[in-house]
Design a protein around this motif. Structure first.
Motif, PDB file in Angstrom:
ATOM      1  N   ASP A  69     -54.228  53.725   1.874  1.00 23.00           N
ATOM      2  CA  ASP A  69     -55.056  54.816   1.677  1.00 23.00           C
ATOM      3  C   ASP A  69     -54.051  56.037   1.652  1.00 23.00           C
ATOM      4  O   ASP A  69     -54.127  57.031   0.949  1.00 23.00           O
ATOM      5  CB  ASP A  69     -56.093  55.030   2.789  1.00 23.00           C
ATOM      6  N   THR A  70     -53.140  56.004   2.339  1.00 16.93           N
ATOM      7  CA  THR A  70     -51.974  57.154   2.862  1.00 16.93           C
ATOM      8  C   THR A  70     -51.579  57.497   1.348  1.00 16.93           C
ATOM      9  O   THR A  70     -51.148  58.430   0.773  1.00 16.93           O
ATOM     10  CB  THR A  70     -51.025  56.771   3.764  1.00 16.93           C
ATOM     11  N   SER A  71     -50.938  56.177   0.805  1.00 18.95           N
ATOM     12  CA  SER A  71     -50.123  56.534  -0.631  1.00 18.95           C
ATOM     13  C   SER A  71     -51.127  57.058  -1.773  1.00 18.95           C
ATOM     14  O   SER A  71     -50.620  57.696  -2.375  1.00 18.95           O
ATOM     15  CB  SER A  71     -49.558  55.089  -1.123  1.00 18.95           C
ATOM     16  N   ARG A  72     -52.313  56.492  -1.553  1.00 23.79           N
ATOM     17  CA  ARG A  72     -53.329  57.140  -2.598  1.00 23.79           C
ATOM     18  C   ARG A  72     -53.450  58.556  -2.353  1.00 23.79           C
ATOM     19  O   ARG A  72     -53.604  59.305  -3.168  1.00 23.79           O
ATOM     20  CB  ARG A  72     -54.646  56.367  -2.476  1.00 23.79           C
ATOM     21  N   VAL A  73     -53.668  59.045  -1.232  1.00 22.65           N
ATOM     22  CA  VAL A  73     -53.579  60.396  -0.773  1.00 22.65           C
ATOM     23  C   VAL A  73     -52.458  61.222  -1.189  1.00 22.65           C
ATOM     24  O   VAL A  73     -52.402  62.265  -1.947  1.00 22.65           O
ATOM     25  CB  VAL A  73     -53.993  60.760   0.520  1.00 22.65           C
ATOM     26  N   ASP A  74     -51.109  60.669  -0.841  1.00 26.88           N
ATOM     27  CA  ASP A  74     -49.872  61.224  -1.394  1.00 26.88           C
ATOM     28  C   ASP A  74     -50.070  61.293  -2.913  1.00 26.88           C
ATOM     29  O   ASP A  74     -49.492  62.411  -3.386  1.00 26.88           O
ATOM     30  CB  ASP A  74     -48.750  60.335  -0.849  1.00 26.88           C
ATOM     31  N   ALA A  89     -52.413  61.478  -5.014  1.00 33.63           N
ATOM     32  CA  ALA A  89     -53.302  62.366  -5.567  1.00 33.63           C
ATOM     33  C   ALA A  89     -52.854  63.834  -5.496  1.00 33.63           C
ATOM     34  O   ALA A  89     -53.120  64.730  -6.262  1.00 33.63           O
ATOM     35  CB  ALA A  89     -54.793  62.229  -4.712  1.00 33.63           C
ATOM     36  N   LEU A  90     -52.218  64.057  -3.924  1.00 33.51           N
ATOM     37  CA  LEU A  90     -51.732  65.372  -3.838  1.00 33.51           C
ATOM     38  C   LEU A  90     -50.729  65.748  -4.714  1.00 33.51           C
ATOM     39  O   LEU A  90     -50.397  67.045  -5.043  1.00 33.51           O
ATOM     40  CB  LEU A  90     -51.044  65.471  -2.218  1.00 33.51           C
ATOM     41  N   THR A 103     -52.085  66.373  -8.250  1.00 38.78           N
ATOM     42  CA  THR A 103     -52.879  67.922  -8.254  1.00 38.78           C
ATOM     43  C   THR A 103     -51.884  68.881  -8.306  1.00 38.78           C
ATOM     44  O   THR A 103     -51.991  69.961  -8.926  1.00 38.78           O
ATOM     45  CB  THR A 103     -53.626  68.073  -6.916  1.00 38.78           C
TER      46      THR A 103
END
Length: 273
Positions: free
Chosen positions: A4-9, A11-12, A15
């Motif tokens: 999940d952390t890598s997905r958030v990174d 996505a950021l 963006t």
């Protein structure tokens, strides 16, 4: 396994990339829109707005852009040629030769990197004036013939070249100048290309110094030529200004689009951050 952390990174990161892209693209898109539409559509969007080239024709006829373009090409070519000729030899001397005061001289070169060009405007103007070079292309380029950035960058690249190549070249009877141009320069092509791109872009867009030392059409570069598109009795003619700006920036923009892969690769290989 994707966390999940890598997905958030990711996505950021995506963006942020989109935000930066929009910040860069929106002004350019507005300039293109304004340049290819009548003045009435500068501040409003209408998909049915008529297209026109009158703004480009008006901008081109309002100033001798052909002469400005020739002056700019001559200027960037003169500066880049002088920088490479001087800085390649200086970088080789700092990287491979031993001579008294070497460390002190290189420290002075690094010190120049911390001095903004604007601080030297008055002194450079006095020097150019004393040489009788005012209002010439040479006056615009002379203060930039030596580049501390180029010397530092090329020195770092030359130091990574194995010294065994020096010995092999000397055994073959290659002179010192031959060693520089036949061995070191070919191996440093990515770095040289990276610096060339920076130099051409900077001097193509330079405005303050050319404005100070030139006063005639015969010597003004494109950026100074744009200054004639200021305010008129009816106000600022944004359509004409944006058309003139696109004429000025088009060569650099087209060149980047054509050579963007080489542009990025040269910077990566040169280690420019």
């Amino acid at each position: 396994m994707v966390t999940d952390t890598s997905r958030v990174d990711r996505a950021l990161f995506v963006t942020g990339a989109w935000v930066l892209a929009l910040i860069w693209v929106l002004p350019l898109a507005w300039a293109i829109w304004s340049a290819i539409h009548p003045p009435a559509f500068v501040t409003r969007f209408d998909p049915l707005a008529p297209l026109t080239v009158e703004n480009f024709v008006g901008a081109w006829n309002a100033a001798p852009f052909g002469r400005y373009l020739l002056n700019t090409v001559l200027l960037v070519s003169l500066v880049l040629g002088a920088q490479l000729l001087l800085c390649i030899h200086a970088a080789f001397a700092f990287a491979r030769l031993e001579f008294p005061g070497k460390s002190i001289l290189f420290a002075l070169v690094l010190l120049q990197l911390m001095v903004t060009p604007d601080i030297l405007l008055v002194r450079n103007y006095a020097t150019v004036a004393s040489l009788g070079l005012l209002d010439t292309i040479l006056a615009i380029g002379l203060p930039y013939f030596a580049s501390a950035f180029a010397i530092f960058l090329l020195r770092q690249t030359f130091k990574t070249i194995p010294k065994e190549l020096d010995d092999a070249a000397r055994v073959e009877g290659v002179t010192l100048l031959g060693l520089i141009w036949r061995v070191y320069v070919p191996l440093a092509k990515p770095t040289i290309l990276a610096f060339a791109l920076v130099s051409v872009s900077h001097h193509w867009n330079n405005f303050v110094w050319p404005l100070i030392v030139t006063s005639s059409v015969e010597t003004r570069p494109l950026t100074v030529g744009l200054s004639i598109f200021a305010t008129t009795d009816s106000g600022i003619e944004w359509s004409t200004i944006t058309a003139a700006t696109l004429i000025t920036s088009a060569p650099l923009l087209v060149g980047f689009l054509l050579f963007q892969r080489q542009f990025v690769q040269s910077f990566m290989r040169a280690g420019i951050k």
